[in-house]
Design a protein around this motif. Structure first.
Motif, PDB file in Angstrom:
ATOM      1  N   PHE A 141      -3.978   0.836 -17.063  1.00 47.76           N
ATOM      2  CA  PHE A 141      -3.740   1.280 -16.226  1.00 47.76           C
ATOM      3  C   PHE A 141      -4.834   0.669 -14.592  1.00 47.76           C
ATOM      4  CE2 PHE A 141      -6.702   3.571 -12.316  1.00 47.76           C
ATOM      5  CZ  PHE A 141      -5.954   3.725 -11.736  1.00 47.76           C
ATOM      6  N   PHE A 142      -6.089  -0.082 -15.288  1.00 50.98           N
ATOM      7  CA  PHE A 142      -6.756  -0.750 -14.247  1.00 50.98           C
ATOM      8  C   PHE A 142      -6.258  -1.964 -13.769  1.00 50.98           C
ATOM      9  CE2 PHE A 142     -10.253   1.824 -15.469  1.00 50.98           C
ATOM     10  CZ  PHE A 142     -11.349   2.048 -14.135  1.00 50.98           C
ATOM     11  N   TYR A 193      -3.191  -2.614 -13.518  1.00 49.15           N
ATOM     12  CA  TYR A 193      -1.911  -2.459 -13.208  1.00 49.15           C
ATOM     13  C   TYR A 193      -2.853  -2.409 -11.400  1.00 49.15           C
ATOM     14  CZ  TYR A 193       2.744   0.360 -10.246  1.00 49.15           C
ATOM     15  OH  TYR A 193       3.209   0.291  -9.405  1.00 49.15           O
ATOM     16  N   LEU A 194      -3.683  -1.426 -10.937  1.00 50.34           N
ATOM     17  CA  LEU A 194      -4.126  -0.926 -10.044  1.00 50.34           C
ATOM     18  C   LEU A 194      -4.761  -2.411  -9.590  1.00 50.34           C
ATOM     19  CD1 LEU A 194      -5.791   0.523  -7.774  1.00 50.34           C
ATOM     20  CD2 LEU A 194      -7.521   0.754  -9.530  1.00 50.34           C
ATOM     21  N   PHE A 195      -5.233  -3.665 -10.029  1.00 52.67           N
ATOM     22  CA  PHE A 195      -6.001  -5.099 -10.282  1.00 52.67           C
ATOM     23  C   PHE A 195      -4.664  -6.202  -9.114  1.00 52.67           C
ATOM     24  CE2 PHE A 195      -9.231  -3.856 -12.526  1.00 52.67           C
ATOM     25  CZ  PHE A 195     -10.247  -3.635 -12.082  1.00 52.67           C
ATOM     26  N   ILE A 244      -2.087  -4.816  -8.512  1.00 51.21           N
ATOM     27  CA  ILE A 244      -1.415  -4.182  -6.505  1.00 51.21           C
ATOM     28  C   ILE A 244      -2.617  -5.045  -5.493  1.00 51.21           C
ATOM     29  CG2 ILE A 244      -1.118  -1.940  -5.163  1.00 51.21           C
ATOM     30  CD1 ILE A 244      -0.055  -0.712  -7.777  1.00 51.21           C
ATOM     31  N   LEU A 245      -4.130  -4.490  -5.369  1.00 50.05           N
ATOM     32  CA  LEU A 245      -4.794  -5.202  -4.979  1.00 50.05           C
ATOM     33  C   LEU A 245      -4.387  -6.215  -4.110  1.00 50.05           C
ATOM     34  CD1 LEU A 245      -8.590  -2.826  -6.656  1.00 50.05           C
ATOM     35  CD2 LEU A 245      -6.402  -2.322  -4.563  1.00 50.05           C
TER      36      LEU A 245
END
Length: 245
Positions: A225-226, A228-230, A232-233
């Motif tokens: 999850f992290f 993928y999140l990073f 995207i950011l």
């Protein structure tokens, strides 16, 4: 439509996993259903255990990431702009880059101890090299006409550095930073498995040894999850900084 497909693929995978687990087509001991993993996740939140692990891992990742990226960008720009610097530093970079940072972890632990600093330095070492290599490539590939125009108009070193080299190298440099964040996540898990008493990697390793596979999967999914999140950011930052792309 494309966004729906992007969401549909992980949802389909989770539903398939749930179905196979519930019907006994895969061994529930090794592949517990996602619903059970979610339940375990909320139990860990309620106990406060997972929050502590996430907090310490995020601190190590961000500190190590910055410690690797900032020197990597500066040294990469200098290597790209100045041939003597490039010829002096390149052999050192080329010699050290093939060595996995995790292979140096015992030495890093001896020097910095088993606390947070050894994890931060390990991540920084892993992130540093892709950032340096991509930054150098970005500077070298700047169209020479921009360099000539800057020289003809008497641009000072600071302006040349900040207004020509840095913007020109940004597209390739940001790809290196994107690669660096993925490497940082891989490194923190391995580093926390080998020499830590807290963090997501520590949770994964201790859960595996105790055969608490639901907790282990919680850690694995959190890392995914992290990541993928990073990603995207960083892509969002890239769009803001490079609107012409």
């Amino acid at each position: 439509m494309k966004q729906m497909l992007t969401i549909a693929s992980p949802v389909f995978l989770l539903l398939l996993w749930e179905f196979l687990s519930r019907t006994g087509l895969i061994d529930i001991r090794f592949f517990p259903p996602p619903s059970a993993i979610v339940s375990t996740f909320f139990s860990l939140i309620a106990s406060g255990e997972i929050v502590s692990h996430i907090g310490i891992s995020m601190y190590r990742i961000f500190a190590g990431f910055l410690l690797g990226v900032i020197p990597g960008v500066i040294i990469g720009l200098l290597m790209g702009l100045y041939s003597p610097v490039r010829h002096f530093v390149s052999p050192i970079v080329m010699a050290l880059m093939p060595i996995p940072t995790l292979a140096l972890l015992p030495i890093i632990i001896i020097i910095f101890g088993i606390g947070d600093m050894s994890k931060v330095v390990t991540i920084a070492g892993s992130v540093f090299f892709p950032v340096v290599i991509n930054t150098v490539a970005g500077v070298i590939n700047i169209d020479k006409i921009y360099l000539d125009v800057a020289k003809n108009y008497g641009a000072g070193r600071v302006n040349f550095f900040l207004k020509i080299a840095l913007p020109g190298a940004l597209p390739v440099m940001l790809e290196g930073i994107q690669m660096g964040q993925a490497i940082a996540l891989l490194t923190i898990v391995a580093a926390e498995m080998m020499g830590a008493t807290s963090g997501i990697g520590y949770l994964i390793w201790t859960s595996y040894k105790a055969f608490l596979l639901q907790e282990m999967y919680v850690g694995l999914i959190l890392i995914s999850f992290f990541g993928y999140l990073f990603s995207i950011l960083l892509r969002g930052i890239q769009k803001k900084m490079l609107p012409w792309r």
